[in-house]
Each structure stands twice: as C-alpha cells, then as structure tokens.
Design an enzyme around this catalytic site. Structure first.
Site, PDB file in Angstrom:
ATOM      1  N   GLU A  41      24.884   2.197  21.712  1.00 18.26           N
ATOM      2  CA  GLU A  41      24.866   1.791  23.112  1.00 18.26           C
ATOM      3  C   GLU A  41      26.301   1.691  23.618  1.00 18.26           C
ATOM      4  OE1 GLU A  41      22.982  -2.026  23.197  1.00 18.26           O
ATOM      5  OE2 GLU A  41      24.558  -3.017  22.046  1.00 18.26           O
ATOM      6  N   ASP A  66      30.731  -7.223  28.453  1.00 14.02           N
ATOM      7  CA  ASP A  66      30.616  -5.845  28.939  1.00 14.02           C
ATOM      8  C   ASP A  66      31.692  -5.495  29.966  1.00 14.02           C
ATOM      9  OD1 ASP A  66      28.309  -5.701  27.354  1.00 14.02           O
ATOM     10  OD2 ASP A  66      27.040  -6.362  29.000  1.00 14.02           O
TER      11      ASP A  66
END
Length: 322
Positions: free
Chosen positions: A211, A35
């Site tokens: 997402e 991430d």
C-alpha cells in the site's frame, strides 16, 4: 576540583538543551498525524496529513479528517486546521485514509481515500475522491460530486479496501498519472482537468507492494516508492522506470521498520536544494499503530539515481535558511 565539577555540569546542561532544542521528530506533536503528503508552493512546504484520534485502547483506526500544515524552514510548522473530511463528499462514509494534494494550473486538487456509501452507484468499499481549491489551504469542495474511483472499477482483489492511498504526479508534458492500491498497485492516466480518468485502469505488481505508493519523476527517472508486504511491520521499498507506465525495476529497501507502528507511509519532496523523506511512526507519548506521528529526515541519491537508505533520527532536519 570544584571548577571541574561546575564545568562538567555546565557541559551536561548544554548537551541537554541542545538535544532538546534540535530534536524535531516527530515534527507535529500536538495531535497524532499520519500519511504525510508534502508539496512545495511559493517557497513554502505544505504538508497534508491524516489525523489519528483512536484511544489508547482502540484496535482500529479512527481518522475523522485531513489537516494541512505549512513551513518555510522545515522546522516550524503551522497547523491550518482540519480542512477536509469524508463529510465533504455526499457519497462518502467512514475514515479519512491516505491522500495527496497537488497543484495544477493554479488550483489545488486533493485526492483522498475513504469509503463509499452503499447506494445505486456502489455497493460500498473503498473509493477515491477529489476535492479542489484555489488555495493550498482551502476552502476545499468536492470537485465532481461523485467518486473518481469506486470498488467496482477494480476486480483483481476481492477485499473491499483495495482502492486506497492515491498518489498523483504531473509528467513533464503536463499529463497527470494516479497510482493507488492495497494488495496490488493500480494506475491510470488522468485528463488534464484532473477530475476524469483518461483510459483504462492498469494493475501492476511491484515486488512486495502492499500500500501507500508515492510516485514522482527526478532527472528523467520515474520512481514508485511504497510500503512493502515483505515483513510486518511494514518497510519502504521502491522501483524505478524510464516510463510512467513501466516496466518497473525493483531497487530494494530504503526505510526499515519504524518505532511503535506496524505501518509507515512515504512522502518525498525537494526544497531549497535538499531532498526530504516524510514518514510516520508511533513515537509520541501514548502513540502507537493507531496513534501515529509524522517525521521527516534527509534523503540522499547516488549518482545513478538510486536512493540511499533513510536514516531515521529524533533530531530531524536543520532549519532551512531563506
């Protein structure tokens, strides 16, 4: 014949050395990271990441904290350590999901996704918090002593993990906007103090969104880049708009599936005249979907502002000259 053989072997050795010398991806190899969230500050790229600690046999995430790395040349990365964790927040529990840090008025605001304890404020579920520091490398503390977004604030999705993966950008007029979500994308305007919402939460549904949104503005055009649900494993798709609130025009896929991971996550930054696309895959030894690693490759735009397909490489990017 003997000299030819020696020359051939020498050439092979040079190719081997050059290949290993310039194989930069993944850019972080001593721990598993995920991430990516890059920012540029004082001629340095700061990279904020998740940290995967699952074993090779685990079948779910174990992400105890967030790390910060920095580089002045896009190749040599310094690990500043685990500078934030869900334990920083008295209201939080669970794993350190995707997060993003941005600078505003000399302070650094780290928007994080984790889970909320079940108490009088929330029944639990995913939540978004914000930490603050005077430095890009901390120390960071909880900026408001409570979650900025809790599960009860968004009801369009029934699952408890829809409030994850915040991305925040500052518009030209100094107005900050935050986008986030799993299953649907939400956005809200923030107050200029960066720690309060300024208006209602709005739900949007970009094509194939699942997402990991990343929002930014470039040359008057707004971009919403995200992990898509069109296929498994995930890919990266995007939309553009002439307004931070839409309408959003779907533009297509820019990154195909990544090696050995069913998730991917975009992080985009311009530095020293070039555009860079950060993402994660599972390509380190014993890596996988729960043991991911961050990579970076070049990103190119067409004259009309659309994004060219990302070419995933093991070589990564060249050192930036100062």
């Amino acid at each position: 014949m003997k000299r030819i053989t020696k020359h051939y072997l020498a050439t092979l050795l040079l190719v081997f050395v050059a290949t290993n010398l310039f194989s930069q991806n993944p850019i972080i190899s001593h721990i598993y990271t995920a991430d990516p969230s890059p920012i540029v500050y004082n001629n340095t790229v700061y990279l904020y990441t998740g940290h995967d600690t699952a074993s090779v046999d685990d079948t779910n995430y174990k992400m105890p904290d967030w790390h910060v790395f920095s580089s002045k040349d896009m190749v040599t990365w310094k690990d500043h350590g685990a500078l934030l964790s869900p334990k920083t927040f008295s209201w939080a529990t669970g794993d350190a999901y995707a997060a993003q840090c941005i600078e505003s008025n000399g302070k650094f605001y780290w928007f994080v996704s984790t889970f909320h304890k079940s108490d009088s404020v929330s029944k639990g579920g995913a939540a978004i918090g914000v930490a603050v520091s005077d430095s890009p490398t901390g120390p960071f503390k909880d900026a408001i002593g409570k979650a900025l977004i809790i599960n009860e604030m968004t009801i369009d999705k029934k699952h408890a993990w829809d409030d994850i993966d915040p991305t925040v950008f500052m518009d030209d007029d100094g107005t900050p906007y935050m986008y986030w979500g799993n299953g649907s994308c939400k956005y809200v305007k923030l107050k200029k103090n960066m720690i309060e919402t300024d208006g209602p939460i709005t739900v949007i549904n970009p094509k194939n969104f699942i997402e990991g949104p990343w929002a930014y503005k470039r040359n008057g055009l707004y971009y919403l880049v995200y992990a898509s649900a069109g296929t498994k494993p995930e890919m990266i798709e995007y939309c553009t708009s002439t307004s931070p609130t839409g309408p959003w025009n779907y533009q297509g896929i820019i990154q195909e599936n990544v090696p050995n991971s069913f998730t991917t996550h975009p992080g985009i930054v311009d530095f020293k005249g070039k555009s860079y696309f950060f993402y994660h895959n599972g390509s380190l030894p014993q890596g996988g979907s729960y043991r991911r690693s961050i990579c970076v490759d070049y990103m190119y735009y067409n004259p009309d502002g659309t994004i060219q397909k990302i070419v995933q490489t093991t070589q990564g990017v060249a050192p930036v000259t100062q």
